[in-house]
Design an enzyme around this catalytic site. Structure first.
Site, PDB file in Angstrom:
ATOM      1  CB  CYS A 241      -0.908  -0.015   1.224  1.00  0.00           C
ATOM      2  SG  CYS A 241      -1.801   1.515   1.460  1.00  0.00           S
TER       3      CYS A 241
ATOM      4  CB  CYS B  54       1.031   1.129   4.340  1.00  0.00           C
ATOM      5  SG  CYS B  54      -0.562   0.627   5.023  1.00  0.00           S
TER       6      CYS B  54
ATOM      7  CG  ASP C  26      -2.512  15.382  -3.437  1.00  0.00           C
ATOM      8  OD1 ASP C  26      -3.442  14.666  -3.034  1.00  0.00           O
ATOM      9  OD2 ASP C  26      -2.039  15.298  -4.601  1.00  0.00           O
TER      10      ASP C  26
ATOM     11  CG  HIS D 111      -4.330  -0.710   4.988  1.00  0.00           C
ATOM     12  ND1 HIS D 111      -3.889   0.033   3.909  1.00  0.00           N
ATOM     13  CD2 HIS D 111      -5.427  -1.382   4.554  1.00  0.00           C
ATOM     14  CE1 HIS D 111      -4.676  -0.206   2.868  1.00  0.00           C
ATOM     15  NE2 HIS D 111      -5.614  -1.061   3.233  1.00  0.00           N
TER      16      HIS D 111
ATOM     17  CG  ASN E  16     -12.545  11.345  -3.606  1.00  0.00           C
ATOM     18  OD1 ASN E  16     -13.611  11.970  -3.642  1.00  0.00           O
ATOM     19  ND2 ASN E  16     -11.396  11.914  -3.951  1.00  0.00           N
TER      20      ASN E  16
ATOM     21  N   GLY F 192     -14.062   7.984  -7.446  1.00  0.00           N
ATOM     22  CA  GLY F 192     -12.730   8.157  -8.023  1.00  0.00           C
ATOM     23  C   GLY F 192     -11.599   7.921  -7.043  1.00  0.00           C
TER      24      GLY F 192
ATOM     25  CG  HIS G  77      -3.811   3.963   3.745  1.00  0.00           C
ATOM     26  ND1 HIS G  77      -2.853   3.162   4.334  1.00  0.00           N
ATOM     27  CD2 HIS G  77      -4.115   4.900   4.672  1.00  0.00           C
ATOM     28  CE1 HIS G  77      -2.597   3.587   5.564  1.00  0.00           C
ATOM     29  NE2 HIS G  77      -3.360   4.650   5.793  1.00  0.00           N
TER      30      HIS G  77
ATOM     31  CG  HIS H 115      -6.632   9.434   1.046  1.00  0.00           C
ATOM     32  ND1 HIS H 115      -6.809   8.166   0.537  1.00  0.00           N
ATOM     33  CD2 HIS H 115      -6.965  10.291   0.058  1.00  0.00           C
ATOM     34  CE1 HIS H 115      -7.227   8.257  -0.722  1.00  0.00           C
ATOM     35  NE2 HIS H 115      -7.340   9.539  -1.039  1.00  0.00           N
TER      36      HIS H 115
ATOM     37  CG  HIS I 112      -8.245  14.811  -0.682  1.00  0.00           C
ATOM     38  ND1 HIS I 112      -7.305  14.846  -1.688  1.00  0.00           N
ATOM     39  CD2 HIS I 112      -8.853  13.599  -0.790  1.00  0.00           C
ATOM     40  CE1 HIS I 112      -7.353  13.707  -2.381  1.00  0.00           C
ATOM     41  NE2 HIS I 112      -8.278  12.930  -1.859  1.00  0.00           N
TER      42      HIS I 112
HETATM   43  P1  5GP Z   1      -7.946   9.932  -4.112  1.00  0.00           P
HETATM   44  O1  5GP Z   1      -8.066  10.147  -5.609  1.00  0.00           O
HETATM   45  O2  5GP Z   1      -7.731   8.472  -3.796  1.00  0.00           O
HETATM   46  O3  5GP Z   1      -9.025  10.580  -3.303  1.00  0.00           O
HETATM   47  O4  5GP Z   1      -6.649  10.725  -3.684  1.00  0.00           O
HETATM   48  C1  5GP Z   1      -5.358  10.234  -3.829  1.00  0.00           C
HETATM   49  C2  5GP Z   1      -4.448  11.441  -3.781  1.00  0.00           C
HETATM   50  O5  5GP Z   1      -3.142  10.986  -3.555  1.00  0.00           O
HETATM   51  C3  5GP Z   1      -4.419  12.247  -5.088  1.00  0.00           C
HETATM   52  O6  5GP Z   1      -4.802  13.593  -4.818  1.00  0.00           O
HETATM   53  C4  5GP Z   1      -2.958  12.128  -5.537  1.00  0.00           C
HETATM   54  O7  5GP Z   1      -2.470  13.325  -6.107  1.00  0.00           O
HETATM   55  C5  5GP Z   1      -2.246  11.784  -4.255  1.00  0.00           C
HETATM   56  N1  5GP Z   1      -1.054  10.973  -4.445  1.00  0.00           N
HETATM   57  C6  5GP Z   1      -0.949   9.833  -5.207  1.00  0.00           C
HETATM   58  N2  5GP Z   1       0.288   9.328  -5.106  1.00  0.00           N
HETATM   59  C7  5GP Z   1       0.976  10.158  -4.268  1.00  0.00           C
HETATM   60  C8  5GP Z   1       2.320  10.137  -3.780  1.00  0.00           C
HETATM   61  O8  5GP Z   1       3.143   9.265  -4.093  1.00  0.00           O
HETATM   62  N3  5GP Z   1       2.691  11.143  -2.949  1.00  0.00           N
HETATM   63  C9  5GP Z   1       1.802  12.132  -2.566  1.00  0.00           C
HETATM   64  N4  5GP Z   1       2.272  13.080  -1.741  1.00  0.00           N
HETATM   65  N5  5GP Z   1       0.533  12.168  -3.010  1.00  0.00           N
HETATM   66  C10 5GP Z   1       0.124  11.192  -3.844  1.00  0.00           C
HETATM   67 ZN    ZN Z   2      -2.284   1.293   3.673  1.00  0.00          ZN
END
Ligand code: 5GP
Ligand code: ZN
Length: 113
Positions: free
Chosen positions: A4, A7, A30, A46, A86, A92, A97, A99, A101
């Protein structure tokens, strides 16, 4: 979870720009910011998504929100901010894991879908 991304970020195995850390929570910027301030706040343990929150792990979510309030203040988001999670394919969710925003630093649009 061995494979993950978040993680690994929480464990320091993949670099990130840390903005907050305690025993249970980690927060970092991000990689593709959608607003002047765009921070991701995660439980170190996790949990796959909001859909996997249970009575056994919901204290971690409470701790995440305590951190969110602190981070927003430290980041100077005095004019407000948005907290988004999300959950699943239709929303989307791209990293599985849990999170949250934190988005702020500009007037956010009211688009919800
Ligand atoms: P989701 O689309 O799952 O709600 O959000 C995932 C977020 O993780 C996205 O905004 C994406 O830009 C961010 N993200 C994906 N990979 C990485 C990474 O390796 N490092 C960081 N800092 N953010 C990431
Ligand atoms: Zn995880």
């Amino acid at each position: 979870m061995a494979d993950c991304l978040f993680c690994k970020i929480a464990a320091g195995q993949i670099p990130s720009t840390k903005v907050y850390e305690d025993d249970l929570v980690y927060a970092f910027r991000d990689i593709a910011p959608q607003a002047p301030t765009h921070i991701l706040v995660i439980p170190k343990a996790h949990i796959g998504s909001v859909a996997e929150v249970t009575p056994e792990n919901s204290h971690l979510v409470a701790r995440v929100f305590e951190a969110i309030a602190q981070i927003a203040q430290a980041e100077g988001l005095t004019q407000g901010y948005r907290v988004v999670s999300n959950c699943g394919a239709d929303a989307g969710q791209s990293v599985h894991h849990l999170h949250f925003h934190i988005l702020g630093g500009r007037q956010l649009t009211l688009e919800m879908a």
